[in-house]
Design a protein around this motif. Structure first.
Motif, PDB file in Angstrom:
ATOM      1  N   THR A  72       0.559  -0.974  -0.444  1.00 55.76           N
ATOM      2  CA  THR A  72       0.407   0.403   0.132  1.00 55.76           C
ATOM      3  C   THR A  72       1.205   0.831  -0.034  1.00 55.76           C
ATOM      4  OG1 THR A  72      -1.331  -1.252   0.658  1.00 55.76           O
ATOM      5  CG2 THR A  72      -1.566   1.215   0.952  1.00 55.76           C
ATOM      6  N   PRO A  73       0.932   1.945  -1.365  1.00 51.33           N
ATOM      7  CA  PRO A  73       2.028   3.604  -1.166  1.00 51.33           C
ATOM      8  C   PRO A  73       1.283   3.541  -0.384  1.00 51.33           C
ATOM      9  CG  PRO A  73       0.229   3.565  -3.094  1.00 51.33           C
ATOM     10  CD  PRO A  73      -0.305   1.626  -2.258  1.00 51.33           C
ATOM     11  N   HIS A  74       2.438   4.962   0.378  1.00 52.85           N
ATOM     12  CA  HIS A  74       2.767   5.896   1.094  1.00 52.85           C
ATOM     13  C   HIS A  74       3.388   6.412   1.149  1.00 52.85           C
ATOM     14  CE1 HIS A  74       4.554   3.691   4.201  1.00 52.85           C
ATOM     15  NE2 HIS A  74       4.499   2.596   4.061  1.00 52.85           N
ATOM     16  N   GLU A  75       3.134   8.152   2.285  1.00 54.26           N
ATOM     17  CA  GLU A  75       4.416   8.509   2.140  1.00 54.26           C
ATOM     18  C   GLU A  75       5.717   8.660   3.401  1.00 54.26           C
ATOM     19  OE1 GLU A  75       6.434  11.660   0.924  1.00 54.26           O
ATOM     20  OE2 GLU A  75       4.879  12.586   0.871  1.00 54.26           O
ATOM     21  N   ALA A  76       7.422   8.448   2.501  1.00 54.47           N
ATOM     22  CA  ALA A  76       7.651   8.122   3.654  1.00 54.47           C
ATOM     23  C   ALA A  76       8.076   9.276   4.685  1.00 54.47           C
ATOM     24  CB  ALA A  76       9.302   8.025   2.947  1.00 54.47           C
ATOM     25  N   PRO A  77       8.571   8.037   5.409  1.00 59.12           N
ATOM     26  CA  PRO A  77       9.408   8.842   6.882  1.00 59.12           C
ATOM     27  C   PRO A  77      10.045  10.137   7.069  1.00 59.12           C
ATOM     28  CG  PRO A  77      10.105   7.527   7.224  1.00 59.12           C
ATOM     29  CD  PRO A  77       9.405   6.798   5.584  1.00 59.12           C
ATOM     30  N   ILE A  78       9.668  10.817   7.446  1.00 59.80           N
ATOM     31  CA  ILE A  78      10.754  12.365   7.652  1.00 59.80           C
ATOM     32  C   ILE A  78      11.678  11.939   7.776  1.00 59.80           C
ATOM     33  CG2 ILE A  78      10.188  12.617  10.442  1.00 59.80           C
ATOM     34  CD1 ILE A  78      10.292  15.573   7.349  1.00 59.80           C
ATOM     35  N   GLY A  79      12.344  11.062   8.273  1.00 63.97           N
ATOM     36  CA  GLY A  79      13.415  10.582   7.651  1.00 63.97           C
ATOM     37  C   GLY A  79      14.517  10.693   6.967  1.00 63.97           C
ATOM     38  N   MET A  80      13.363   9.936   6.100  1.00 61.77           N
ATOM     39  CA  MET A  80      13.804   8.990   4.814  1.00 61.77           C
ATOM     40  C   MET A  80      13.940  10.590   4.083  1.00 61.77           C
ATOM     41  SD  MET A  80      12.999   6.010   2.220  1.00 61.77           S
ATOM     42  CE  MET A  80      13.154   4.764   4.256  1.00 61.77           C
ATOM     43  N   LEU A  81      13.179  11.278   4.169  1.00 59.86           N
ATOM     44  CA  LEU A  81      12.627  12.891   3.321  1.00 59.86           C
ATOM     45  C   LEU A  81      13.778  14.024   3.836  1.00 59.86           C
ATOM     46  CD1 LEU A  81       8.646  12.936   4.151  1.00 59.86           C
ATOM     47  CD2 LEU A  81       9.973  12.403   1.504  1.00 59.86           C
ATOM     48  N   ILE A  82      14.585  13.718   5.003  1.00 54.57           N
ATOM     49  CA  ILE A  82      15.063  15.008   5.324  1.00 54.57           C
ATOM     50  C   ILE A  82      16.208  15.368   3.617  1.00 54.57           C
ATOM     51  CG2 ILE A  82      16.564  16.073   6.419  1.00 54.57           C
ATOM     52  CD1 ILE A  82      15.160  14.759   8.807  1.00 54.57           C
ATOM     53  N   SER A  83      17.283  14.182   3.561  1.00 55.16           N
ATOM     54  CA  SER A  83      18.336  14.012   2.738  1.00 55.16           C
ATOM     55  C   SER A  83      17.538  14.472   1.028  1.00 55.16           C
ATOM     56  CB  SER A  83      18.636  13.019   3.126  1.00 55.16           C
ATOM     57  OG  SER A  83      19.354  12.704   3.676  1.00 55.16           O
ATOM     58  N   PRO A  84      16.871  14.238   0.791  1.00 55.91           N
ATOM     59  CA  PRO A  84      16.141  14.195  -0.612  1.00 55.91           C
ATOM     60  C   PRO A  84      15.917  16.053  -0.810  1.00 55.91           C
ATOM     61  CG  PRO A  84      14.795  12.789   0.665  1.00 55.91           C
ATOM     62  CD  PRO A  84      16.191  13.075   1.235  1.00 55.91           C
ATOM     63  N   ILE A  85      15.271  16.250   0.329  1.00 55.73           N
ATOM     64  CA  ILE A  85      14.512  17.667   0.533  1.00 55.73           C
ATOM     65  C   ILE A  85      15.875  18.745   0.784  1.00 55.73           C
ATOM     66  CG2 ILE A  85      13.290  19.376   2.424  1.00 55.73           C
ATOM     67  CD1 ILE A  85      11.899  17.156   2.978  1.00 55.73           C
ATOM     68  N   VAL A  86      16.500  18.077   1.330  1.00 60.27           N
ATOM     69  CA  VAL A  86      17.810  19.731   0.834  1.00 60.27           C
ATOM     70  C   VAL A  86      18.355  19.556  -0.100  1.00 60.27           C
ATOM     71  CG1 VAL A  86      20.159  19.702   2.793  1.00 60.27           C
ATOM     72  CG2 VAL A  86      18.264  19.213   4.075  1.00 60.27           C
ATOM     73  N   LEU A  87      18.412  18.013  -0.677  1.00 55.54           N
ATOM     74  CA  LEU A  87      18.928  18.655  -2.175  1.00 55.54           C
ATOM     75  C   LEU A  87      17.986  19.212  -2.250  1.00 55.54           C
ATOM     76  CD1 LEU A  87      20.366  14.957  -2.254  1.00 55.54           C
ATOM     77  CD2 LEU A  87      21.988  17.671  -2.604  1.00 55.54           C
ATOM     78  N   GLY A  88      16.776  18.832  -2.523  1.00 57.15           N
ATOM     79  CA  GLY A  88      16.250  19.843  -3.596  1.00 57.15           C
ATOM     80  C   GLY A  88      15.975  20.929  -3.389  1.00 57.15           C
ATOM     81  N   LEU A  89      15.982  21.578  -2.153  1.00 53.61           N
ATOM     82  CA  LEU A  89      16.667  23.052  -1.834  1.00 53.61           C
ATOM     83  C   LEU A  89      17.653  23.472  -2.452  1.00 53.61           C
ATOM     84  CD1 LEU A  89      15.287  23.115   2.262  1.00 53.61           C
ATOM     85  CD2 LEU A  89      13.776  24.232  -0.069  1.00 53.61           C
ATOM     86  N   CYS A  90      18.555  23.234  -2.430  1.00 53.67           N
ATOM     87  CA  CYS A  90      19.829  23.288  -2.754  1.00 53.67           C
ATOM     88  C   CYS A  90      19.725  23.772  -4.441  1.00 53.67           C
ATOM     89  CB  CYS A  90      21.002  21.599  -3.332  1.00 53.67           C
ATOM     90  SG  CYS A  90      21.145  22.110  -0.987  1.00 53.67           S
ATOM     91  N   VAL A  91      18.611  22.964  -4.726  1.00 52.69           N
ATOM     92  CA  VAL A  91      18.368  22.364  -6.571  1.00 52.69           C
ATOM     93  C   VAL A  91      17.572  23.773  -6.666  1.00 52.69           C
ATOM     94  CG1 VAL A  91      17.191  21.392  -8.282  1.00 52.69           C
ATOM     95  CG2 VAL A  91      18.400  20.315  -7.092  1.00 52.69           C
ATOM     96  N   VAL A  92      16.757  24.680  -6.017  1.00 51.82           N
ATOM     97  CA  VAL A  92      16.157  25.740  -5.912  1.00 51.82           C
ATOM     98  C   VAL A  92      17.248  26.834  -5.427  1.00 51.82           C
ATOM     99  CG1 VAL A  92      14.165  26.715  -5.118  1.00 51.82           C
ATOM    100  CG2 VAL A  92      13.602  24.734  -5.755  1.00 51.82           C
ATOM    101  N   GLY A  93      17.770  26.722  -4.643  1.00 49.32           N
ATOM    102  CA  GLY A  93      18.267  28.102  -3.926  1.00 49.32           C
ATOM    103  C   GLY A  93      19.582  28.593  -4.801  1.00 49.32           C
ATOM    104  N   LEU A  94      20.415  27.301  -5.605  1.00 46.31           N
ATOM    105  CA  LEU A  94      21.256  27.518  -6.218  1.00 46.31           C
ATOM    106  C   LEU A  94      20.389  28.508  -7.883  1.00 46.31           C
ATOM    107  CD1 LEU A  94      23.858  24.040  -5.670  1.00 46.31           C
ATOM    108  CD2 LEU A  94      23.878  27.099  -5.228  1.00 46.31           C
ATOM    109  N   GLY A  95      19.639  27.491  -7.705  1.00 50.29           N
ATOM    110  CA  GLY A  95      18.460  28.114  -9.340  1.00 50.29           C
ATOM    111  C   GLY A  95      18.675  29.230  -9.351  1.00 50.29           C
ATOM    112  N   LEU A  96      17.855  29.918  -8.140  1.00 47.11           N
ATOM    113  CA  LEU A  96      17.555  31.796  -7.863  1.00 47.11           C
ATOM    114  C   LEU A  96      18.684  32.110  -7.574  1.00 47.11           C
ATOM    115  CD1 LEU A  96      14.034  30.781  -4.968  1.00 47.11           C
ATOM    116  CD2 LEU A  96      14.741  31.305  -8.060  1.00 47.11           C
ATOM    117  N   PHE A  97      19.437  32.063  -6.585  1.00 45.53           N
ATOM    118  CA  PHE A  97      21.158  32.611  -5.986  1.00 45.53           C
ATOM    119  C   PHE A  97      22.167  32.217  -6.714  1.00 45.53           C
ATOM    120  CE2 PHE A  97      17.325  32.676  -3.047  1.00 45.53           C
ATOM    121  CZ  PHE A  97      17.491  34.928  -2.848  1.00 45.53           C
ATOM    122  N   PRO A  98      22.496  32.171  -7.838  1.00 41.41           N
ATOM    123  CA  PRO A  98      23.601  30.728  -8.225  1.00 41.41           C
ATOM    124  C   PRO A  98      25.225  31.328  -8.141  1.00 41.41           C
ATOM    125  CG  PRO A  98      22.907  31.952 -10.420  1.00 41.41           C
ATOM    126  CD  PRO A  98      22.129  32.942  -9.174  1.00 41.41           C
TER     127      PRO A  98
END
Length: 976
Positions: free
Chosen positions: A468-494
């Motif tokens: 049954t699909p469900h959202e991953a626990p927050i601990g597993m999401l922290i790392s990809p979220i941090v990298l996703g924020l870097c993707v956005v941050g480096l795009g807006l403030f290169p």
């Protein structure tokens, strides 16, 4: 002072304690403790940003093998700092992600973190090493550790297959790279990268310069999965997702990119470098993106996308080499854009690809599948994962406002400018670079859309999922979220990275422009006006959107390509052919005949040495200066030859053994005539022990039978025997009749007393001047004795197990019992074997009781007198062993066991320990390994006495020789 060295060594040291952590703290997840290492290292490297930004590099060197020019030199500049931050920063996020991804109850996480720490230390060693040999050492260590990580789930066939493929390809590339380093060293005399750059003008025109470049590029291409060496990367996806996110997106595959960037100052001025790097890179970019579209597995799609992105970065470094060729000037500024784009996209790729791999792991972890044909509709049930996936995939596709758009624009701009370059005559073929960049980017857009929308859009298919699909626990999401924020941050403030890391890295990659007065001012912005690159981006998005919407209509073209004509099939075919060819070749000469093996060895020796003698015109019998031959020597020589010739014609093994022993004893008399008492004494004792050993070995063999052999067999034996004799005769004459260097005998004669404190020159040489040789010899002896012991023990256990089975099957007729758990038989036959030394000779038994003590007393005398008189630890140990062998022959082996109830393997270990401790002890006095010293001291009752540390080393030799000899003799004597 050695902080940078410590940064490399700490992961290795911590890896040792990882298994202990799990045992000592079973309730704490090992990953939480491991997480501290990359986090602290990342913080440590951040401290160097201001230093590197001010154009100041750090360099610290530790001597390793200074005589060969190999030093553990750590060099930190902008390029190495960038990679160190990626290795430790992404590493910390991967460790955090793995804590929630891997279940400690089901997975051997201690092995996972052990391998991961080794890999992290090896990668840091690569990017921080200035010495090429040290770099190569860490390079291959990454191949080994990645092999272990890919094969983490070793019970799966595909995991083992992928691990082996990755190691074979990358290690072979590493060998080629090492050959390139050696060629550079032969031209420059140094293994230092910086020193090689300093003497670049002296080597560029040499004939070895181009081969060195090609070999080094081969290592870089295999490591970074460039076409056609890319085939290992998709199969490496069998590794756990944290491994893929770390090794195959941010670190290991970037090692080849690092190598190209690091050696650009050396080779970038060559047209061949530009053509090879740029062409291989752009072909890889296109090829990887086209194959990514056809994949149905999320990680397989990401694998081919990684191949494509690595090709993009590689092509940019190749294009940037034009700046080095042009030198300072307005034209060079066009091509520094390529280097800037390569560095910026290197960072961007680590962020969005690391996040995408983690997303793929989350999807697999929470749905039970990675198959795109079974996925869909996850956007509503996994909104956070979808957001990270969308941001990262759009960045990979080059859509604004994410960081991938900025570096992709710079890439397109560099490819357009490359087509206008005249220096390398690209007027015709240059147009292919922007065309291939455009095609590759279109397919990149398509597979990015497939990754997002095929996974998260459309109808949910719960019946096709593994759970049954469900959202991953927050601990597993922290790392990809941090990298996703870097993707956005480096795009807006290169420009956050422009001055802190990109500019220092460009100075490291293009030092020649810096030396010529060039100053890099990196400024990255979204809008540059209506440029060809901007128009290409619009075309990529438009065409890519159309191709994605019409995907079902044209994707079938992939099935038209014959599957037999793939690079993977070529690789498998080469392996199968290699196995068959090697088996066929091996079966030709490995026929199980010891006689054949000896023939091969001797013939090879005759041909090799004979050819050298013929080419060197050394086949001459020079008798000038030879001593006159006495009548005693002639008599001994006749007896020696006659005895040796009689051995092959002996009718019984006992006769052959006696004749062989006689040959050895006659050689002993030669040493006596030549006034070499040490050699004579050693030869005599060795011969005695050898004869005893032969007797014990042949005791177990059947009666000697002379088989009828062909004349061809005899002729071959005679030719080989005579050939060996003739060749060795010429070797002996050449060695004694000519000398290229001055004799060192005078040094030993004059220095043995003053420098070694002994008057027995032979013993001083063995334990002092050339003590290292002696240490290696006794080490080899110890290993050989353990090998013999192990082989006999395996044979004994096998025989006992077989006898036990036979007894169980034939209880009614069996007359003796066999206990599998014990190593003795309770039958008269076994009793005879246990006492096979028994002589039943009263005279021998009686005389032995006296002779043994005389021999042991003489052995102790030889040991203590050896430093100044004939003797020493080696012959003393052999003499002691001969006394114990005599005791066993007169009585039995158990008598020896009762008199000296010791384990002779332990005696061997103690002897080796003493010898090695003596050598290591010299370090405490700032002296080289195995340095010996001596002095004279007033001792009670003894008066003025000489004490030498060499005596302790000789004690180690004594115990080792005794332990080795008795281990072999008693083990063969008690063989059941």
């Amino acid at each position: 002072m050695y902080v940078l060295h410590a940064a490399i060594i700490i992961p290795f040291l911590f890896a040792i304690f990882v298994p202990l952590i799990r045992k000592g703290l079973p309730r704490v997840h090992t990953g939480w403790i491991v997480l501290a290492i990359p986090t602290l290292l990342f913080a440590n490297f951040l401290r160097y940003l201001p230093v590197i930004q001010s154009d100041t590099s750090q360099s610290v060197s530790l001597p390793w093998v200074p005589s060969l020019g190999i030093n553990f030199t750590v060099y930190l500049d902008g390029l190495s700092l960038l990679f160190a931050l990626l290795i430790t920063g992404i590493g910390a996020l991967v460790v955090l992600y793995s804590i929630f991804y891997l279940d400690p109850a089901k997975e051997a996480i201690h092995r996972f973190y052990l391998y991961l720490m080794i890999f992290m230390g090896a990668m840091l060693g690569i990017v921080l090493s200035d010495n090429m040999i040290v770099l190569y050492t860490f390079w291959e260590l990454t191949s080994i550790s990645s092999f272990l990580l890919i094969a983490f789930w070793y019970e799966r066939d595909r995991s083992r297959y992928g691990a082996l493929k990755s190691m074979l390809i990358t290690v072979l590339g590493g060998f080629a790279m090492l050959a390139g380093f050696i060629l550079l060293h032969s031209m420059t005399g140094t293994f230092s990268i910086r020193e090689t750059i300093a003497v670049l003008s002296d080597i560029q025109g040499q004939s070895l310069f181009l081969p060195a470049m090609l070999l080094i590029l081969l290592g870089a291409f295999t490591k970074s999965a460039q076409f056609p060496f890319h085939i290992w990367l998709p199969d490496a996806m069998e590794a756990p997702t944290p491994v893929s996110a770390y090794l195959h997106s941010a670190t290991m595959v970037k090692a080849g990119i690092y190598l190209v960037a690091r050696f650009s100052p050396i080779f970038a001025g060559q047209a061949e470098w530009f053509w090879i790097v740029s062409t291989v890179g752009i072909v890889t970019m296109c090829y990887g993106s086209i194959l990514a579209v056809k994949q149905t597995d999320l990680k397989a799609l990401l694998a081919y996308s990684t191949i494509s992105q690595l090709g993009l970065i590689m092509s940019l470094f190749g294009a940037g080499s034009a700046a080095v060729y042009y030198g300072y000037g307005n034209e060079s500024l066009l091509y520094t854009t390529a280097t800037m784009a390569a560095i910026f996209h290197l960072i961007n790729h680590a962020t969005f690809k690391g996040a995408l791999f983690m997303v793929a792991g989350i999807v697999d972890h929470e749905t039970g599948t990675r198959d795109l044909r079974r996925l869909g509709g996850l956007m509503n049930v996994m909104p956070i994962t979808f957001t990270v996936a969308g941001v990262s995939a759009f960045a990979m596709a080059g859509i604004p406002p994410f960081n991938g758009f900025l570096s992709k624009e710079l890439f397109l701009e560099a490819m357009v400018e490359l087509s206008h370059m005249e220096m390398f005559r690209l007027e015709t073929w240059g147009i292919l670079f922007p065309i291939m960049a455009f095609v590759g980017s279109v397919f990149t857009f398509v597979y990015s859309m497939i990754l997002v929308f095929k996974t998260f859009r459309g109808p949910l298919q719960p019946d096709k999922l593994g759970g049954t699909p469900h959202e991953a626990p927050i601990g597993m999401l922290i790392s990809p979220i941090v990298l996703g924020l870097c993707v956005v941050g480096l795009g807006l403030f290169p420009n956050v990275l422009s001055y802190s890391i990109i500019e220092p890295t460009m100075r490291a990659v293009l030092p020649s422009l810096v030396a010529s007065g060039e100053h890099f001012e990196v400024h990255i912005s979204f809008w540059h006006g209506i440029t060809p690159a901007f128009l290409m981006t619009i075309g990529i998005i438009a065409l890519g959107t159309i191709m994605y919407l019409l995907l079902k209509r044209w994707k079938g073209i992939y099935s038209k390509y014959p599957q037999a004509l793939t690079w993977n099939n070529l690789y498998d075919g080469i392996l199968k052919w290699g196995e068959k060819a090697s088996n066929a070749l091996t079966e030709k000469y490995m026929n199980g005949s010891v006689h054949s093996y000896l023939i091969y060895i001797f013939v090879f020796m005759i041909v090799l040495i004979g050819t050298v003698f013929i080419r060197a015109d050394g086949l001459s019998l020079l008798t000038q200066g030879a001593a006159p031959i006495s009548i005693y020597e002639i008599i001994l020589l006749i007896g020696l030859v006659a005895t040796a010739v009689a051995v092959p014609f002996a009718g019984k093994r006992l006769t052959a053994i006696i004749m062989t022993g006689a040959v050895g004893y006659l050689v002993t008399l030669f040493f006596v005539l030549f006034r070499a008492p040490d050699l004579a004494l050693t030869q005599m004792i060795v011969e005695t022990v050898s004869v005893s050993l032969f007797l014990l070995c042949f005791y177990h063999m059947p009666e000697l039978r002379r088989e009828i052999v062909s004349n061809r067999y005899r002729i071959v034996n005679i030719i080989v025997a005579v050939g060996v004799g003739v060749v060795m005769t010429f070797v002996a004459l050449a060695a004694s009749g000519s000398s290229t260097f001055d004799s060192i005998a005078t040094f030993f004669v004059e220095g043995s007393h003053d420098l070694g404190g002994g008057d027995n020159i032979v013993n001083v040489i063995l334990v002092d001047f050339r003590g290292f040789d002696t240490m290696l010899e006794i080490t080899v002896l110890a290993i050989a004795s353990l090998g013999i012991y192990s082989l006999i023990q395996l044979q004994v256990k096998g025989n006992d197990a077989g006898a036990r089975i036979h007894y169980l099957r034939n209880k009614d007729v069996q007359t003796h019992r066999v206990d599998v758990g014990r190593t003795r038989r309770e039958t008269s036959t076994v009793q005879r074997n246990m006492t096979q030394f028994k002589s039943n000779d009263v005279i021998l038994e009686t005389s032995t009781k006296v002779i043994v003590f005389i021999i042991l007393t003489f052995a102790l005398y030889l040991f203590f007198a050896g430093h100044n008189n004939p003797g020493g630890g080696f012959v003393g140990g052999l003499m002691t062993a001969s006394a114990l062998i005599l005791l066993a022959l007169a009585f039995n082996a158990e008598t020896v066991r009762r008199i000296l109830p010791v384990d002779y393997r332990t005696v061997t270990a103690v002897g080796l320990s003493i010898a090695y401790a003596t050598g290591i002890g010299s370090f405490f006095f700032d002296a080289p390994f195995l340095s010996q010293t001596f002095g004279y001291f007033e001792l009670p009752f003894l008066g003025k006495t000489e004490l030498a540390t060499a005596t302790l080393f000789d004690l180690g030799v004594f115990l080792t020789v005794l332990g080795v000899t008795m281990t072999i003799i008693l083990q063969i004597g008690e063989d059941r």
